[in-house]
Every structure is written in C-alpha cells, then in structure tokens.
Design an enzyme around this catalytic site. Structure first.
Site, short mmCIF file in Angstrom:
data_model
loop_
_atom_site.label_atom_id
_atom_site.label_comp_id
_atom_site.label_asym_id
_atom_site.label_seq_id
_atom_site.Cartn_x
_atom_site.Cartn_y
_atom_site.Cartn_z
N CYS A 381 2.70 -5.24 -6.51
CA CYS A 381 1.73 -5.35 -7.61
C CYS A 381 2.29 -6.18 -8.76
O CYS A 381 2.40 -7.39 -8.64
CB CYS A 381 1.25 -3.97 -8.02
N HIS A 516 -0.56 -1.63 -3.21
CA HIS A 516 0.49 -0.59 -3.24
C HIS A 516 0.66 0.03 -1.85
O HIS A 516 -0.01 1.02 -1.54
CB HIS A 516 0.11 0.51 -4.22
N GLU A 518 2.92 1.88 -0.81
CA GLU A 518 3.53 3.21 -0.85
C GLU A 518 2.50 4.33 -0.74
O GLU A 518 2.81 5.42 -0.27
CB GLU A 518 4.39 3.38 -2.11
N1 GLN Z 1 -0.15 -4.77 -14.87
C1 GLN Z 1 -0.57 -5.51 -13.70
C2 GLN Z 1 -2.09 -5.58 -13.61
O1 GLN Z 1 -2.76 -4.79 -14.24
C3 GLN Z 1 0.02 -4.87 -12.46
C4 GLN Z 1 -0.47 -3.49 -12.20
C5 GLN Z 1 0.40 -2.72 -11.24
O2 GLN Z 1 1.53 -3.10 -10.96
N2 GLN Z 1 -0.10 -1.61 -10.73
O3 GLN Z 1 -2.61 -6.42 -12.94
#
Ligand code: GLN
Length: 545
Positions: A381, A516, A518
């Site tokens: 992410c 994600h 995970e």
């Molecule tokens: N802050 C980034 C976004 O909002 C990544 C979010 C995250 O890593 N869950 O796009």
C-alpha cells in the site's frame, strides 16, 4: 424474528481487558468446526465510533478490512484466520452504527411519535443485528467488546439478556472470560476478581454457564472447585486457559478442558468426533523451524505491534510454511539512526501500509537500499506508493516527485483518484470528503501480467481478488517512463486504469502491491506474497553461505 437454525454463544469478558476474548471466541469457532459444525462470528463493540476506521491504530490496533469494504476490528482478523469464514461489515456492531440507524429512523418519523429509549429501541436494534443474516449456520458466536461493568457495554448486555429469553436457554449460552491473578506473597491464584466479575454480570441479569479462566500457568483442582462454588458454574464448565506460546495453541488448550464436548452436551447435540489434526500439525510446523531469517519491518507504529496484527500473523504463517523462524525487527522510520543501523542486518524487508508524511524519508531510504543492494523486498500500500516515489526521484531524476497526500507537488506520481468503478457503480471521492468515506475499500480484482514475478506468486492465475484500504493511487501518466527505467507494472485493475502491483525486473525479488495481502493470509493457507518473499530471502541466504 428469531431465525430457526443457529445456536448462539455469547462471549463476555471480565476483570480486565486484553485477556484475549477475540482469540477465545475464534477458538470456540474453530473447535466447533472441527466437530463438523458451521459457524459465523460477530463482534458487538460498545465504542461510539461508527467503525474503527477513524481510530488511531496506535490506540486500538489495526483496522481489519473485510471483502465487502468494512473497516472493522482486529478481532475480526482472528475470526477469519481461525475459522476461514470471511467476515462481513455487518458482523461488527458498534454503538455508533446502532445509534445512527435508530436516529435515522427517528428523523424519518418511523417511530410514529414514540419517545426513543435505550430499552426497547436501542436494544431491539442490537438484537435485530445479532440475529441478522445468520440463517445458514449451526452456531453464531458473538463476542462483546470491553469488560463487564463498562458503562457503554450495558445496552449490549441488556440486549443479550433479552435475547437469551427469546431464544431460550437451549439455544443460547454465555461464556465468560476472566483472569486469575497470581499473588506471589500468597503463592496462589486468586479467584475473587472472577467472582466479582460474575456478580457484575449477574447484575445485568446474565448468569454465565461457562467460565474460561486465564492465568499464567493454569490452575489446580481446588481453584476449579472454588470457582464453581462461588460463581454458580458446573465444574465441568470451567476451562483452564494458561498462557500459551502461540495463539494457535489455544483451540487445543480449550479442547484439553473439553470445552467443545461440554458445549455439545449443553446444547444436547450428539457430538461427532473431533478432528484437530490440522491444528496439531500447524503447531508442530510453527514450533520446529529448521532455519532463521531476519526480516525488517519499517513502519510508523513500530512500538505498538497491535497496529500490524495481520501483518505479524501473515509473516508467521509464511515462516511456518517454509520451516523458518522469522526474527522480525520492527524499525520506527522516524528514527533515521535506527533505520541505518538495521539496514545491513536484515535479510528481507517490508515497508507496510501507513498514512501521512511522518517517517517517509526513512522509508524511502529503506526502499533505495533494498533496490540497490538487491535485498528481497515487499512493499504494501503506502509501501508501493513510496517505491514509485523513490524510483521517480532517483531513476527518473524528478526530485520533486511525491504524493499529494504529503502536500502540493509539481510531480504528483501518487495522487487522489476522483472517480472509479466498483462493480457496476461509479464511486466518487474528494479531497474534502468525510474521513470515513473517501477510501477505496474492500476486495477489488487485480489482473496479473503473465511472465512476471507476481504471476509466479499467484501460480499463473490471471486474476485475483485482494483487499484495499487507501485514498491515493499511482498516477498512470508516469507508467511508461517508470517502466523504461526498470520497473514493471505486473498487476492492474481489469480496465487497466489502476496500478495494483509493481516489481523490478533486474532484482532477485522486489514486489510492491497497492492492496493488503496480509488480510487474506490464513494459518492453513499462507498468503503466497509472504511465502515468496521468505523463499527469496532464504535462497539468497543459502547462496551467500
Ligand atoms: N496513505 C496512503 C493512501 O491513503 C496509503 C494507505 C495505506 O497504506 N493503507 O493512499
């Protein structure tokens, strides 16, 4: 309306918080599954927030995202990992959700002039949500968050008291989890706090039928007798729950006290033989590693690991699958000194998800190091977004390259997407939007470009579904230029507009994903991205010997 089929197990907790109600509920689910029953778990959360999406993970632990885009509690992650049953956003009830629904109905005039009260309006709404969409399972296990005696918890306990009358004792049970503190000067485990906690529960009209008692080393028979006498619970319904070295030991420990057998007996179910082979094998795998690996995780909440619960578990699953003990070094990237000290010492690296600009320079250093020194690397992410920024700054010579999340920039390689499709529906978000409502959340399909490392990870599958939680996206205007300097976009949204995964061609294993992984790793089905990261690091370790 009371659904015909399921039986309900309500799990409450007393004495102190953090004694593991979530794991206890998940373990009960796993044991009933091992006896051939189907289960669904729900969580009743007394906090006022509508969902944990806006709670600081440093205070409350990670936000666990469901397939249907629910931002839920980390216990929902335990439920999925222990039972394999995907959770849904409706499986988390919070005071915020319950009151919002009731107030919205009141504003519409649905209550026809009645005054709205906790009993029956709020409790009816809670009961409705507990009973909602559970028709096809044998058991519903409902964990009540917080500790008995909390002010916020009262409407939930009252709703359970009523439900137990509606359902009847033969279709509902209360399992109460307590702590037996060890008093060194007396050399004893004390049952008094558990007695008080049961009494507190009785004040709400609920007599627990089962007790699960946590202690450091387990209790003796005299303690069981005392608990049974003072708490009005049969001796055979008191479960000894000593501290365990792995959470995956807990179902086996509960089985030692025959919790599953006693529950079947309580519900007058002829109890099919239990098969716990897969749990036993899992523990053997987790507890007999043949090798070790040092993995660096470079994040923001590095001193509060609950914020990375699913990540921790996914790593443990992958380690178990590869017979390796993974020694995780959690490095706070705001502390550049620690980052620099850790870099030469770790054999694999992860830059996980995160929000905001804090700690970003340290993370960029980590990414550059992994790229240049050919260290196996997984970006998740925000980790992927920073991989793009690092490449743009250093390989495309765009020093201004950044994300609009961190402030205005002339080279927005990561930017807010204004519109995107979810299934058939057009979704919109704005920079000023509601904090809880502007993210790309939940499961989205990702098309995999064949011949890439990502294709090998997913075993040649053409499309996979993974869970998202982010606002910003890679700006595809930079895609071609980034590919010219060695990056390869290996995963895209099916329409090709959103960039889901990227990797370096000339690197042993460097993959970053916008989603994600995970959240979908299971002890019995480790996520292949973590497995491949571990494999690559092991391979490199062996070839250096
Ligand atoms: N802050 C980034 C976004 O909002 C990544 C979010 C995250 O890593 N869950 O796009």
């Amino acid at each position: 309306m009371i659904p015909a089929a399921p039986r309900f197990i309500f799990v409450t907790g007393g004495v102190v918080s953090s004694v593991g109600k979530g794991i206890a509920a998940a373990s009960i689910g796993a044991l009933l599954q091992a006896r051939g029953f189907s289960v669904r778990l729900k969580k009743l959360e007394p906090y006022i927030n509508v969902d944990p999406g806006t709670i600081n993970p440093y205070k409350h632990g990670e936000v666990y995202v469901t397939d249907d885009g629910g931002e839920t509690d980390l216990d929902m992650g335990h439920y999925e990992r222990f039972t394999g049953v995907p959770t849904r956003s409706i499986d988390l009830l919070t005071t915020g959700k319950v009151y919002s629904a009731v107030i919205a109905r009141e504003r519409r005039g649905d209550y026809l002039g009645s005054d709205i009260q906790v009993v029956p309006h709020i409790t009816d709404e809670i009961k409705h949500r507990v009973l909602f969409s559970v028709e096809n399972v044998d058991f519903v296990i409902c964990e009540v968050g917080g500790t008995v005696g909390d002010i916020e918890g009262l409407p939930f306990l009252e709703a359970i008291r009523q439900l137990r009358n509606d359902l009847g004792r033969e279709r509902s049970v209360n399992v109460h989890l307590t702590l037996l503190p060890y008093i060194a000067s007396a050399g004893e485990l004390k049952t008094k706090p558990s007695q008080h906690s049961v009494r507190e529960l009785l004040r709400t009209g609920i007599q627990p039928e089962f007790l699960i008692c946590r202690s450091t080393q387990g209790f003796e028979e005299t303690t069981r007798k005392k608990l049974a006498l003072f708490c009005n619970v049969p001796e055979t319904h008191i479960v000894d729950a000593p501290d365990a070295s792995s959470i995956y030991q807990i179902p086996l420990n509960f089985h030692k006290s025959d919790l599953d057998g006693a529950l079947c007996q309580y519900f007058s179910l002829s109890s099919p033989r239990i098969d716990l082979k897969k749990w036993e094998n899992l523990l053997i795998k987790l507890q007999s590693p043949k090798d070790t690996l040092r993995l660096g995780i470079f994040g923001k909440y590095a001193h509060f690991l609950e914020a990375y619960k699913s990540l921790q578990e996914a790593i443990a699953h992958a380690g178990g699958a590869q017979d390796v003990k993974i020694d995780v070094r959690w490095v706070d990237t705001e502390d550049i000194g620690s980052v620099q000290a850790a870099l030469p010492e770790v054999q694999a690296m992860i830059v996980p998800g995160g929000f905001g600009a804090r700690g970003v320079p340290g993370k960029l250093q980590v990414i550059q190091y992994a790229r240049e020194h050919k260290i196996p690397f997984l970006g998740i992410c925000l980790g992927l977004q920073l991989v793009i920024i690092e490449a743009a700054r250093h390989l495309l010579a765009l020093p201004e390259a950044s994300s609009t999340e961190f402030g205005e920039t002339s080279e927005p390689v990561i930017a807010l997407m204004i519109e995107w499709m979810q299934g058939e529906q057009l979704q919109r978000r704005t920079a000023q939007g509601d904090l809880g409502g502007t993210m790309r959340l939940g499961a989205y399909p990702c098309t995999i470009i064949q011949g890439t490392k990502l294709a090998a990870v997913y075993d040649g599958k053409k499309e996979v579904s993974e869970r998202h939680r982010h606002r910003y996206e890679v700006n595809s205007a930079y895609k071609e230029r980034l590919e010219e300097v060695g990056l390869r976009f290996s995963g895209l949204s099916p329409d090709g507009d959103l960039l889901e995964a990227v990797e370096y061609k000339d690197h042993p294993w460097f993959v970053a994903v916008q989603y994600h992984p995970e959240f979908k790793s299971r002890p019995f089905a480790p996520h292949p991205l973590f497995v491949h990261l571990v494999q690559a690091a092991l391979h490199q370790k062996k070839s250096k010997r």
